[in-house]
Design an enzyme around this catalytic site. Structure first.
Site, PDB file in Angstrom:
ATOM      1  CE  LYS A   1     -10.259  -6.364   5.731  1.00 24.56           C
ATOM      2  NZ  LYS A   1     -10.457  -7.077   4.665  1.00 24.56           N
TER       3      LYS A   1
ATOM      4  CB  VAL B   1      -0.788   0.014   1.367  1.00 25.33           C
ATOM      5  CG1 VAL B   1      -1.973   1.115   1.384  1.00 25.33           C
ATOM      6  CG2 VAL B   1      -1.842  -1.252   1.293  1.00 25.33           C
TER       7      VAL B   1
ATOM      8  CB  ILE C   1     -15.688  -0.195  -0.504  1.00 24.88           C
ATOM      9  CG1 ILE C   1     -15.431  -1.508  -1.340  1.00 24.88           C
ATOM     10  CG2 ILE C   1     -17.111   0.011  -0.350  1.00 24.88           C
ATOM     11  CD1 ILE C   1     -16.076  -2.751  -1.246  1.00 24.88           C
TER      12      ILE C   1
ATOM     13  N   GLY D   1      -1.842 -15.065  -5.779  1.00 22.27           N
ATOM     14  CA  GLY D   1      -1.746 -13.817  -4.739  1.00 22.27           C
ATOM     15  C   GLY D   1      -2.656 -13.615  -4.052  1.00 22.27           C
TER      16      GLY D   1
ATOM     17  NE  ARG E   1      10.185  -5.022   8.393  1.00 21.55           N
ATOM     18  CZ  ARG E   1       9.204  -5.910   8.718  1.00 21.55           C
ATOM     19  NH1 ARG E   1       8.543  -6.421   9.842  1.00 21.55           N
ATOM     20  NH2 ARG E   1       8.579  -6.297   7.428  1.00 21.55           N
TER      21      ARG E   1
END
Ligand SMILES: NC(=O)c1ccc[n+]([C@@H]2O[C@H](COP(=O)([O-])OP(=O)(O)OC[C@H]3O[C@@H](n4cnc5c(N)ncnc54)[C@H](OP(=O)(O)O)[C@@H]3O)[C@@H](O)[C@H]2O)c1
Length: 449
Positions: free
Chosen positions: A214, A23, A145, A196, A54
């Protein structure tokens, strides 16, 4: 422009990004390539000035040089050249400490971190309120969304009754392959891993943990209630058999993993909330039944608004970065205006135990194929006040599989039925219990569940 509002409205808002993975990398490339367009559309110029990862030695993006990269996330949060902090690291620590540090320094924060929001969201919201800054997390629930803003702004005056969502793309992909191609769970999961969509260790998805986090966030937003992941009743899709899906089709349903958050009583100051994640049979004509593959959708039922559905990509670098960017623009607007968006503190809530759920159920029981067995099984259902809506018998050599759909019953009663059935000598195996969504056609009340 600076964090204190500055004088120059054309000055960029400087963004510090923690994490440059799926992301973070997508967000930085969208902003590095498209900041002019974002500025033209929104009046806000966003500039990524610092990025923490990192391992700084790993190659990331052609535009990302050592002038912006560091392994020290703390230095990004404290940097006077950073006005807004975006957290895209994941997990609870050090994300929580870094966000608190940023807010205490007067910096608005944006996060896509469902684990963080579902476990310590209320603590962070209180911190944001004390600091007078934004804490925005649109991307934490269903990727691209829009859900937080529709629920808290467009539907701010609405009394939300229930939110049901397909919020995990991996499990929806697996169930779609099982449903459309008749393949088994293992084969469908292996394909999801190859493509994936699923991790090498898929348990967070297939056991429902991701959806439960969620669901907690959705319940928090929809009912302004303090709900954490541990409050969510959770079942995954691992016990679903192709034959369950075959029966579902014959009976007019699709099997979906649903996250459900319901208003179950109480008051605005202390709402009672029911929140759960489990596979469910969804009537084929319900909009959620048509959500295929790795797509997500959230179906909202409001008292005055009626039914609404939001549909789209629930994960992936660019879709998720798009939601993060929307939050960033919002936070930057508020920062420029010298304030923060609306964010009411969450009410203490009560969680309704799963035992009090009332719905219809699908249940299979493998029994010895001999006279008297069916009557014994039916007696157990009746003894626990569970009324049978339909029953089908399928031969399995010397055994028979009995497939039941019940009328609306209490969860505690169906669980007691299962426990007693398992003790019957003639019962070989009790299969997966699947809750059934939709109207109970033959019930006196005909009520929907
Ligand atoms: N991926 C999605 O589709 C998606 C969708 C919705 C929400 N989210 C959420 O978005 C967040 C990020 O997910 P992701 O998929 O982008 O994760 P990811 O690909 O694993 O990236 C995580 C990034 O954080 C960095 N990082 C980890 N610990 C760090 C630390 N202590 N200090 C500085 N940097 C650190 C990593 O650095 P290295 O690269 O050096 O290891 C990596 O760049 C998570 O909260 C996730 O739940 C993801």
């Amino acid at each position: 422009m600076t964090a204190d509002g500055g004088d120059d409205p054309q000055a960029p808002v400087r963004v510090g990004v923690l994490g440059c993975g799926t992301v973070g990398g997508a967000l930085i490339s969208i902003l590095d390539e498209g900041a002019d367009e974002v500025a033209a559309r929104t009046g806000i110029r966003l500039e990524v000035t610092r990025v923490a990862v990192r391992n700084v030695a790993r190659y990331r993006l052609p535009t990302l040089g050592s002038d912006r990269l560091t392994h020290d996330a703390h230095s990004v949060v404290c940097d006077p050249d950073v006005d807004v902090v975006v957290e895209l690291i994941g997990g609870i620590e050090p994300a929580r400490t870094l966000l608190v540090e940023a807010m205490r320094a007067g910096k608005p924060v944006v996060s896509a971190n469902k684990e963080l929001l579902a476990n310590v969201g209320n603590e962070l919201l209180a911190e944001a309120e004390r600091a007078g800054v934004d804490l925005l997390y649109e991307a934490a629930v269903a990727g691209a969304i829009p859900l937080v803003r529709p629920l808290t702004e467009s539907l701010a005056g609405e009394r939300i009754l229930r939110v049901m969502g397909i919020v995990n793309g991996t499990t929806n992909f697996v169930l779609t392959r099982m449903s459309e191609d008749g393949i088994g769970y293992g084969e469908a999961l292996a394909e999801a891993q190859r493509l994936g969509y699923a991790e090498r260790d898929p348990s967070a998805d297939v056991e429902g943990y991701d959806a439960a986090a969620k669901a907690a966030i959705i319940a928090g937003i929809a009912f302004n209630a303090d709900v954490v992941a541990g409050d969510v009743y959770r079942e995954g899709i691992t016990g679903i058999d192709p034959s369950d899906i075959e029966f579902a089709h014959r009976l007019g349903y699709e099997v979906k993993l649903l996250a459900v958050a319901e208003r179950a009583g109480g008051s605005a100051a202390r709402p009672v909330v029911a929140v759960r994640v489990h596979p469910a049979m969804v009537p084929r004509d319900h909009p959620l039944a048509g959500v295929r593959g790795s797509y997500n959708a959230v179906f909202i039922e409001g008292e005055a608004s009626g039914e609404l559905m939001l549909y789209g990509r629930g994960a992936g670098g660019r879709p998720t970065a798009s939601a993060v960017l929307g939050d960033l623009v919002d936070a930057a607007h508020n920062l420029r205006a010298g304030g923060r968006g609306r964010a009411a503190p969450r009410a203490r809530s009560e969680i309704r135990p799963i035992d009090e759920l009332e719905t219809q159920y699908y249940l299979t029981i493998d029994v010895e194929d001999r006279p008297g067995v069916l009557a014994a099984v039916a007696t157990v259902f009746g003894g626990h006040r569970v009324s049978i809506r339909s029953m089908e018998q399928v031969g399995l050599g010397g055994e028979a599989r009995l497939v039941f759909i019940t009328h609306t019953a209490l969860e505690a009663d169906i669980q007691a039925t299962i426990s007693e059935l398992a003790l019957l000598e003639s019962v070989e195996r009790v299969g997966k219990l699947i809750r059934v969504i939709g109207p109970d056609p033959d019930a006196a009340s005909g009520r929907a569940t």
